[in-house]
Design a protein around this motif. Structure first.
Motif, mmCIF file in Angstrom:
data_model
loop_
_atom_site.group_PDB
_atom_site.id
_atom_site.type_symbol
_atom_site.label_atom_id
_atom_site.label_comp_id
_atom_site.label_asym_id
_atom_site.label_seq_id
_atom_site.Cartn_x
_atom_site.Cartn_y
_atom_site.Cartn_z
ATOM 1 N N SER A 85 -5.815 -1.197 -18.790
ATOM 2 C CA SER A 85 -5.784 -1.976 -20.028
ATOM 3 C C SER A 85 -4.640 -2.973 -20.025
ATOM 4 C CB SER A 85 -5.649 -1.046 -21.235
ATOM 5 O OG SER A 85 -4.390 -0.431 -21.252
ATOM 6 N N ALA A 86 -4.758 -3.888 -20.929
ATOM 7 C CA ALA A 86 -3.716 -4.859 -21.236
ATOM 8 C C ALA A 86 -3.350 -5.730 -20.039
ATOM 9 C CB ALA A 86 -2.484 -4.165 -21.802
ATOM 10 N N GLY A 87 -2.295 -6.483 -20.208
ATOM 11 C CA GLY A 87 -1.852 -7.411 -19.170
ATOM 12 C C GLY A 87 -1.373 -6.719 -17.908
ATOM 13 N N LEU A 88 -0.788 -5.526 -18.053
ATOM 14 C CA LEU A 88 -0.306 -4.805 -16.869
ATOM 15 C C LEU A 88 -1.456 -4.403 -15.955
ATOM 16 C CD1 LEU A 88 2.412 -2.520 -18.475
ATOM 17 C CD2 LEU A 88 2.781 -4.431 -16.916
ATOM 18 N N GLY A 89 -2.514 -3.849 -16.536
ATOM 19 C CA GLY A 89 -3.676 -3.464 -15.737
ATOM 20 C C GLY A 89 -4.350 -4.670 -15.111
ATOM 21 N N LEU A 90 -4.483 -5.723 -15.889
ATOM 22 C CA LEU A 90 -5.098 -6.945 -15.384
ATOM 23 C C LEU A 90 -4.277 -7.530 -14.236
ATOM 24 C CD1 LEU A 90 -7.373 -9.009 -15.720
ATOM 25 C CD2 LEU A 90 -5.929 -10.199 -17.379
ATOM 26 N N ASN A 91 -2.977 -7.584 -14.413
ATOM 27 C CA ASN A 91 -2.101 -8.090 -13.356
ATOM 28 C C ASN A 91 -2.196 -7.231 -12.102
ATOM 29 O OD1 ASN A 91 0.208 -9.857 -12.418
ATOM 30 N ND2 ASN A 91 1.172 -7.848 -12.301
ATOM 31 N N ALA A 92 -2.252 -5.920 -12.273
ATOM 32 C CA ALA A 92 -2.314 -5.018 -11.125
ATOM 33 C C ALA A 92 -3.553 -5.278 -10.276
ATOM 34 C CB ALA A 92 -2.301 -3.562 -11.598
ATOM 35 N N LEU A 93 -4.676 -5.603 -10.912
ATOM 36 C CA LEU A 93 -5.894 -5.870 -10.154
ATOM 37 C C LEU A 93 -5.954 -7.277 -9.589
ATOM 38 C CD1 LEU A 93 -8.817 -4.171 -12.119
ATOM 39 C CD2 LEU A 93 -7.608 -3.357 -10.101
ATOM 40 N N THR A 94 -5.506 -8.251 -10.342
ATOM 41 C CA THR A 94 -5.740 -9.643 -9.940
ATOM 42 C C THR A 94 -4.659 -10.238 -9.049
ATOM 43 O OG1 THR A 94 -4.767 -10.459 -12.008
ATOM 44 C CG2 THR A 94 -7.153 -10.120 -11.965
ATOM 45 N N ARG A 95 -3.508 -9.603 -8.938
ATOM 46 C CA ARG A 95 -2.438 -10.212 -8.125
ATOM 47 C C ARG A 95 -2.689 -10.062 -6.629
ATOM 48 N NH1 ARG A 95 2.554 -5.888 -8.657
ATOM 49 N NH2 ARG A 95 2.788 -5.928 -6.416
ATOM 50 N N ASP A 96 -3.531 -9.091 -6.233
ATOM 51 C CA ASP A 96 -3.881 -8.893 -4.819
ATOM 52 C C ASP A 96 -5.299 -8.338 -4.792
ATOM 53 O OD1 ASP A 96 -4.171 -8.171 -2.151
ATOM 54 O OD2 ASP A 96 -2.216 -7.188 -2.014
ATOM 55 N N GLU A 97 -6.266 -9.243 -4.788
ATOM 56 C CA GLU A 97 -7.659 -8.837 -4.956
ATOM 57 C C GLU A 97 -8.188 -8.007 -3.791
ATOM 58 O OE1 GLU A 97 -10.141 -12.027 -6.344
ATOM 59 O OE2 GLU A 97 -8.962 -12.232 -8.192
ATOM 60 N N ASP A 98 -7.727 -8.242 -2.586
ATOM 61 C CA ASP A 98 -8.164 -7.410 -1.452
ATOM 62 C C ASP A 98 -7.693 -5.968 -1.652
ATOM 63 O OD1 ASP A 98 -9.452 -9.492 -0.135
ATOM 64 O OD2 ASP A 98 -7.634 -10.080 0.938
ATOM 65 N N HIS A 99 -6.449 -5.816 -2.045
ATOM 66 C CA HIS A 99 -5.920 -4.479 -2.317
ATOM 67 C C HIS A 99 -6.678 -3.840 -3.477
ATOM 68 C CE1 HIS A 99 -3.219 -1.481 -4.125
ATOM 69 N NE2 HIS A 99 -2.934 -1.212 -2.870
ATOM 70 N N ALA A 100 -6.984 -4.622 -4.518
ATOM 71 C CA ALA A 100 -7.690 -4.106 -5.693
ATOM 72 C C ALA A 100 -9.065 -3.558 -5.316
ATOM 73 C CB ALA A 100 -7.818 -5.189 -6.750
ATOM 74 N N ARG A 101 -9.776 -4.235 -4.431
ATOM 75 C CA ARG A 101 -11.091 -3.747 -4.003
ATOM 76 C C ARG A 101 -10.966 -2.384 -3.320
ATOM 77 N NH1 ARG A 101 -11.410 -9.242 -2.993
ATOM 78 N NH2 ARG A 101 -12.935 -10.273 -4.316
ATOM 79 N N ASP A 102 -10.006 -2.252 -2.431
ATOM 80 C CA ASP A 102 -9.778 -0.963 -1.756
ATOM 81 C C ASP A 102 -9.313 0.102 -2.747
ATOM 82 O OD1 ASP A 102 -10.464 -2.077 0.687
ATOM 83 O OD2 ASP A 102 -8.386 -2.477 1.262
ATOM 84 N N SER A 150 0.834 -1.206 0.000
ATOM 85 C CA SER A 150 0.000 0.000 0.000
ATOM 86 C C SER A 150 0.862 1.248 0.000
ATOM 87 C CB SER A 150 -0.917 0.015 1.222
ATOM 88 O OG SER A 150 -1.863 -1.015 1.119
ATOM 89 N N GLY A 151 0.304 2.321 -0.567
ATOM 90 C CA GLY A 151 0.998 3.605 -0.562
ATOM 91 C C GLY A 151 2.046 3.746 -1.628
ATOM 92 N N GLY A 152 1.947 2.961 -2.698
ATOM 93 C CA GLY A 152 2.917 3.038 -3.783
ATOM 94 C C GLY A 152 2.748 4.305 -4.607
ATOM 95 N N ILE A 153 3.605 4.457 -5.590
ATOM 96 C CA ILE A 153 3.632 5.690 -6.374
ATOM 97 C C ILE A 153 2.337 5.906 -7.159
ATOM 98 C CG2 ILE A 153 4.760 4.724 -8.419
ATOM 99 C CD1 ILE A 153 6.454 7.425 -8.338
ATOM 100 N N THR A 154 1.750 4.855 -7.697
ATOM 101 C CA THR A 154 0.495 5.014 -8.432
ATOM 102 C C THR A 154 -0.606 5.508 -7.511
ATOM 103 O OG1 THR A 154 1.127 3.253 -9.966
ATOM 104 C CG2 THR A 154 -1.208 3.826 -9.866
ATOM 105 N N ASP A 155 -0.683 4.927 -6.340
ATOM 106 C CA ASP A 155 -1.670 5.343 -5.341
ATOM 107 C C ASP A 155 -1.471 6.815 -4.973
ATOM 108 O OD1 ASP A 155 -3.846 4.875 -3.705
ATOM 109 O OD2 ASP A 155 -2.826 3.446 -2.417
ATOM 110 N N ARG A 156 -0.247 7.208 -4.766
ATOM 111 C CA ARG A 156 0.049 8.603 -4.385
ATOM 112 C C ARG A 156 -0.265 9.564 -5.519
ATOM 113 N NH1 ARG A 156 5.207 6.657 -2.412
ATOM 114 N NH2 ARG A 156 6.154 7.979 -3.986
#
Length: 104
Positions: free
Chosen positions: A29-46, A10-16
């Motif tokens: 979009s693409a694999g990067l966006g998909l990976n960002a959401l699916t690699r930690d689903e609890d974090h993705a919901r928040d 939490s608190g990474g550069i994208t979040d900030r």
């Protein structure tokens, strides 16, 4: 390209950036966006709740049918539907934010 795996810190550069800059938006979009959401689903919901007004669906799907394992767009839509904390947030991510930003 190697995609990160495991829990998101939490608190990474994208979040900030999304929090601090009103003109910063996130492209799901693409694999990067998909990976960002699916690699930690609890974090993705928040994350999607916190940045619900600044995340935009996008697709670079090369599958003409728009479905199947090769279509990252179809996978992203499924992930957003599964991970968005509410229908309202889902709608914002999938089309309302882009409609508002691009004035269409």
């Amino acid at each position: 390209m190697l995609l990160p795996k495991g829990k998101v810190t939490s608190g990474g550069i994208t979040d900030r950036y999304l929090s601090d800059y009103p003109n910063m938006y996130g492209d799901l979009s693409a694999g990067l966006g998909l990976n960002a959401l699916t690699r930690d689903e609890d974090h993705a919901r928040d994350f999607t709740q916190r940045h619900r007004d600044k995340l935009l669906f996008g697709s670079d799907c090369n599958d003409l049918d728009g479905k199947g394992s090769k279509c990252s767009g179809a996978q992203m839509i499924a992930a957003v539907r599964r991970l968005a904390p509410s229908k309202e947030v889902e709608r914002k991510l999938l089309y309302r934010n882009a409609k508002q930003l691009f004035r269409i």
